[in-house]
Motif scaffolding. Structure first.
Motif, mmCIF file in Angstrom:
data_model
loop_
_atom_site.group_PDB
_atom_site.id
_atom_site.type_symbol
_atom_site.label_atom_id
_atom_site.label_comp_id
_atom_site.label_asym_id
_atom_site.label_seq_id
_atom_site.Cartn_x
_atom_site.Cartn_y
_atom_site.Cartn_z
ATOM 1 N N GLU A 179 49.910 50.555 45.163
ATOM 2 C CA GLU A 179 48.480 50.307 45.010
ATOM 3 C C GLU A 179 47.948 50.895 43.710
ATOM 4 O OE1 GLU A 179 46.570 48.360 46.876
ATOM 5 O OE2 GLU A 179 48.424 47.872 47.913
ATOM 6 N N PHE A 225 41.740 53.040 52.149
ATOM 7 C CA PHE A 225 43.200 52.933 52.120
ATOM 8 C C PHE A 225 43.834 53.834 53.175
ATOM 9 C CE2 PHE A 225 47.384 54.248 50.599
ATOM 10 C CZ PHE A 225 47.984 53.019 50.353
ATOM 11 N N ARG A 260 43.234 50.252 56.439
ATOM 12 C CA ARG A 260 43.969 49.504 55.419
ATOM 13 C C ARG A 260 43.521 48.051 55.340
ATOM 14 N NH1 ARG A 260 48.996 51.031 53.773
ATOM 15 N NH2 ARG A 260 48.254 53.093 54.371
ATOM 16 N N ARG A 292 39.893 45.090 47.982
ATOM 17 C CA ARG A 292 40.704 44.922 46.773
ATOM 18 C C ARG A 292 40.785 43.461 46.357
ATOM 19 N NH1 ARG A 292 47.007 45.727 47.218
ATOM 20 N NH2 ARG A 292 46.748 43.595 47.947
#
Length: 270
Positions: free
Chosen positions: A17, A98, A102, A109
């Motif tokens: 990430e 995160f 998630r 994102r």
């Protein structure tokens, strides 16, 4: 039925990430700087936006800045919101999502990447000088009364003529929406509402964006969020119109079939 647990955080997942976000941020800064465009064109487009705002009754830049200039504390507050309320807030909220949710992080994102890509097209095709660079009597409060922003984002790495749309506001709005939809805690939801509203005022009052930039930035991220949600829905339900069923592995199906045949044989059935 219990909600699905957040996947266990691993070093590889964090590194992946981090690398993805770093590449996306570098691409955003690079493209934004490379698409700066003509100064004359950007200034002309800025005047066109102001003219359109006057016709729509949305030319509130003067009033927003006048509300600040007589009080240094308000100028400082607006500058701090503009500087520290954007990337630091986005990064902090991204880390929390995160680690704890998630699924919400991935939604955020993806929507940021989509809206950023669309923003590149605007920056390349429609360079716009912000109000602070037009001769309309507005003060660049961030430059004149704060040095933090230039240390955080040096001028040589920015496109001075990328006012339209305002992703400075849009991405804060996107974070606020995701936080509001993800958490039910009152404090988080209040923050999710107040934070983008404060940024919307700050970007106009500091003369970095027009009111229409804020409107366009909000519309852009809402479109990106809708696309991201549709993407999620398509991923979760690949066969439109048909309910999802869990199909056991072939070995399990064979075992069940054998068990069924054995049971029928023991009962004398065929």
């Amino acid at each position: 039925m219990q909600a699905p647990k957040t996947p266990v955080t691993t070093t590889a997942a964090v590194a992946r990430e981090f690398a993805l976000v770093a590449v996306a941020a570098a691409a955003y800064v690079g493209v934004r700087a490379a698409t700066e465009g003509s100064v004359a064109t950007a200034v002309a487009n800025g005047h066109r936006i102001l003219d359109l705002e006057h016709r729509l009754g949305l030319a509130w830049e003067d009033a927003a800045q006048d509300a600040l200039l007589d009080a240094n504390v308000l100028v400082t507050l607006a500058n701090w919101i503009y500087i520290w309320g954007h990337w630091p807030v986005i990064v902090a909220c991204g880390v929390v999502l995160f680690l704890r949710r998630r699924d919400a992080y991935l939604l955020l994102r993806r929507a940021m990447l989509i809206s950023g890509g669309l923003g590149f097209l605007f920056f390349a095709l429609l360079p716009v000088a912000p109000p602070r660079l037009l001769p309309v009597g507005l003060v660049d409060t961030v430059v004149e009364r704060s040095g933090s922003y230039r240390a955080l984002q040096p001028p040589e790495l920015t496109n001075q003529y990328a006012a339209m749309p305002s992703l400075h506001f849009g991405w804060n709005l996107l974070v606020g929406i995701v936080l509001f939809l993800t958490f039910t805690t009152l404090a988080v939801r209040v923050f999710a509402v107040v934070m983008p509203a404060a940024m919307g005022f700050a970007v106009v009052a500091t003369a970095n964006h027009y009111v229409l930039d804020v409107v366009a930035g909000g519309a852009l991220v809402l479109l990106a969020l809708a696309v991201s949600l549709a993407w999620n829905a398509a991923t979760l339900q690949p066969h439109a119109g048909a309910p999802l069923r869990h199909r056991p592995p072939r070995r399990e199906r064979s075992r069940r079939a054998s068990a069924g045949r054995d049971a029928r044989a023991s009962l004398g059935g065929g």
